[in-house]
Design a protein around this motif. Sequence first.
Motif, PDB file in Angstrom:
ATOM      1  N   PRO A 228      49.239  -8.264  31.945  1.00 17.62           N
ATOM      2  CA  PRO A 228      50.556  -7.900  31.764  1.00 17.62           C
ATOM      3  C   PRO A 228      50.996  -7.619  30.308  1.00 17.62           C
ATOM      4  N   TRP A 229      49.998  -7.810  29.285  1.00 13.06           N
ATOM      5  CA  TRP A 229      50.538  -7.754  27.983  1.00 13.06           C
ATOM      6  C   TRP A 229      50.127  -6.402  27.585  1.00 13.06           C
ATOM      7  N   GLY A 230      49.264  -5.519  28.359  1.00 10.12           N
ATOM      8  CA  GLY A 230      48.974  -4.096  27.993  1.00 10.12           C
ATOM      9  C   GLY A 230      48.569  -4.182  26.520  1.00 10.12           C
ATOM     10  N   SER A 231      49.215  -3.045  25.880  1.00  9.86           N
ATOM     11  CA  SER A 231      48.733  -2.815  24.328  1.00  9.86           C
ATOM     12  C   SER A 231      50.024  -3.334  23.495  1.00  9.86           C
TER      13      SER A 231
ATOM     14  N   LEU B  56      55.648 -11.232  33.648  1.00  8.84           N
ATOM     15  CA  LEU B  56      55.556 -10.883  34.876  1.00  8.84           C
ATOM     16  C   LEU B  56      55.625  -9.409  34.978  1.00  8.84           C
ATOM     17  N   THR B  57      55.813  -8.354  34.026  1.00  5.79           N
ATOM     18  CA  THR B  57      55.778  -7.028  34.225  1.00  5.79           C
ATOM     19  C   THR B  57      54.491  -6.452  33.599  1.00  5.79           C
ATOM     20  N   VAL B  58      53.926  -5.698  34.638  1.00  7.66           N
ATOM     21  CA  VAL B  58      52.227  -5.185  34.251  1.00  7.66           C
ATOM     22  C   VAL B  58      52.632  -3.631  33.918  1.00  7.66           C
ATOM     23  N   PRO B  59      52.334  -3.566  32.404  1.00 10.18           N
ATOM     24  CA  PRO B  59      52.425  -2.086  32.157  1.00 10.18           C
ATOM     25  C   PRO B  59      51.145  -1.318  32.789  1.00 10.18           C
ATOM     26  N   GLU B  60      51.373  -0.003  32.587  1.00  8.27           N
ATOM     27  CA  GLU B  60      50.187   0.955  32.986  1.00  8.27           C
ATOM     28  C   GLU B  60      49.313   1.233  31.773  1.00  8.27           C
ATOM     29  N   ILE B  61      48.080   0.496  31.835  1.00  3.90           N
ATOM     30  CA  ILE B  61      47.219   0.818  30.708  1.00  3.90           C
ATOM     31  C   ILE B  61      45.845   1.434  31.120  1.00  3.90           C
ATOM     32  N   ARG B  62      45.302   2.099  30.361  1.00  3.41           N
ATOM     33  CA  ARG B  62      44.090   2.814  30.796  1.00  3.41           C
ATOM     34  C   ARG B  62      42.920   1.763  30.809  1.00  3.41           C
ATOM     35  N   SER B  63      42.264   1.595  31.840  1.00  8.44           N
ATOM     36  CA  SER B  63      41.385   0.444  32.010  1.00  8.44           C
ATOM     37  C   SER B  63      40.090   0.769  31.197  1.00  8.44           C
ATOM     38  N   ASN B  64      39.380  -0.308  30.505  1.00  6.03           N
ATOM     39  CA  ASN B  64      38.111   0.196  29.900  1.00  6.03           C
ATOM     40  C   ASN B  64      36.914   0.249  30.889  1.00  6.03           C
ATOM     41  N   VAL B  65      37.148  -0.015  32.037  1.00  8.67           N
ATOM     42  CA  VAL B  65      36.076   0.055  33.461  1.00  8.67           C
ATOM     43  C   VAL B  65      36.859   0.627  34.297  1.00  8.67           C
ATOM     44  N   GLN B  66      36.568   1.884  34.925  1.00 10.88           N
ATOM     45  CA  GLN B  66      36.954   2.424  35.965  1.00 10.88           C
ATOM     46  C   GLN B  66      36.362   1.859  37.051  1.00 10.88           C
TER      47      GLN B  66
ATOM     48  N   LEU C 102      49.383 -17.160  45.946  1.00  8.53           N
ATOM     49  CA  LEU C 102      50.459 -17.788  46.103  1.00  8.53           C
ATOM     50  C   LEU C 102      51.703 -17.364  45.198  1.00  8.53           C
ATOM     51  N   GLU C 103      53.055 -16.964  45.877  1.00  2.95           N
ATOM     52  CA  GLU C 103      53.863 -16.631  44.967  1.00  2.95           C
ATOM     53  C   GLU C 103      54.552 -17.507  44.312  1.00  2.95           C
ATOM     54  N   GLY C 104      54.706 -16.952  42.835  1.00  5.23           N
ATOM     55  CA  GLY C 104      55.397 -18.130  41.812  1.00  5.23           C
ATOM     56  C   GLY C 104      55.812 -17.319  40.625  1.00  5.23           C
ATOM     57  N   THR C 105      57.029 -17.809  39.979  1.00 10.99           N
ATOM     58  CA  THR C 105      57.402 -17.128  38.943  1.00 10.99           C
ATOM     59  C   THR C 105      57.365 -18.040  37.666  1.00 10.99           C
ATOM     60  N   ARG C 106      56.495 -19.020  37.772  1.00  8.54           N
ATOM     61  CA  ARG C 106      56.615 -20.207  36.725  1.00  8.54           C
ATOM     62  C   ARG C 106      55.898 -19.715  35.528  1.00  8.54           C
ATOM     63  N   VAL C 107      56.297 -18.722  34.956  1.00 10.07           N
ATOM     64  CA  VAL C 107      55.818 -17.961  33.851  1.00 10.07           C
ATOM     65  C   VAL C 107      56.829 -17.934  32.555  1.00 10.07           C
ATOM     66  N   GLY C 108      56.240 -18.515  31.411  1.00  9.27           N
ATOM     67  CA  GLY C 108      57.057 -18.398  30.412  1.00  9.27           C
ATOM     68  C   GLY C 108      58.506 -18.875  30.532  1.00  9.27           C
TER      69      GLY C 108
END
Length: 402
Positions: free
Chosen positions: A228-231, A242-252, A269-275
């Motif tokens: 979720p952090w990306g770069s 919660l947001t997942v950016p599109e980043i180029r993976s080190n491992v394809q 399990l679904e949950g939003t208990r983040v931050g």
Amino acid sequence: MASLFNKFQEFVKTLAKSPTFARNPREFQFETDMNRLFLFTSYNRLGKNAEEADAEEIIEMASKASVADQQKQVQENIHFQITNFCSAMNEILLPDLEKRSKKDEAPAQSNAAPRRSGLSFAVGKSGPPIDRPAIPETKQLSRSKVSQSLRDEIGYTLDLKPSLIPHKEAGEGLFLSGEADVGTVIAIYPGVIYSPAYYRYIPGYPRVDAQNPYLITRYDGTVINALPWGSGGESREVWDGLTVPEIRSNVQSVEKGQDRVWRMLSKPLEGTRVGSIGDVLERRNPLALAHFANHPAKGMDPNVMICPYDFPLTEKDMRTFIPNVSFGNHEEVNMRRFGSFWFKSSAKNSVSDVPVLKTLVLVATRALCNEEVLLNYRLSNTKRRPAWYSPVDEEEDRRRWS
């Protein structure tokens, strides 16, 4: 100074062969790593004006101090560096008026201090934390400008560019720009922190690593998901993980039939208990890129190693530069391991009541200068490894997983 470091290196090799540490393979690896980190980070803290007597005292302590004492010292050494990093970032980003205000509020301190040798340099504690809210107003600098300014402040920064590892799946690599001595905190592993109590919430559970190469596990079972952090980003913001950016993976990774079945059967399990506390984090953090470090190719040596770092949440002024949020609340849930299973325990293992974020940093195992950062992934030989993976130390590999 180089001769003192050679003494440290020779002592590490000798200790690794000591029958004193020949216990459970995982426990053995943890103790060996902690001993290396104790030596490297203490050496780093001595500075360039260290004397041979100081180095000898640290080596003697490394052979006698308990693992718990060494671990505590490593925490203090790392925290010392993180504090300096946060101060440098404030110098770069805070408006001049705010910096002057901070200096005016700080109590006057004398630069003269009695010289201390050996481990006495790290015994002192930091002052009481200031309960001050995060300050969102910062200079409107681009991420690249912040990165360059950090190099000017501390001597190094990090860049992302095509890896020099000679295989097609290497992708982007992590590069150090500048110079850093052995024992330096090179990078911070960003992302969402999951304690064993919250494994079921990790995306993709139970095959959490099938399509996500940005997961890492600490010795205590804590998992950090950097996807979720990306770069990073271009501003300071409230980041909830919660947001997942599109980043180029080190491992394809290529999804196979079995993986597709597992993905359909996966029911995290679904949950939003983040931050949940709404932390304002600095997304332009130049060191929050540890998840891009590649595994060395055959014949190459790693130049960093993993170090667990428990960041005290009482350090309000530093919080914005720690690129992690916990899934769930900050209350520690004690878990015990039985085989491959984790279960809750009533035992109180914590030695401190201070709430912490269980993070990871990468520490240099030698002096680095304008080169790619390489980390030994230590993949288990009990599972099929990728074609590009080459064990760094065959003897260590057999001992750890035997």
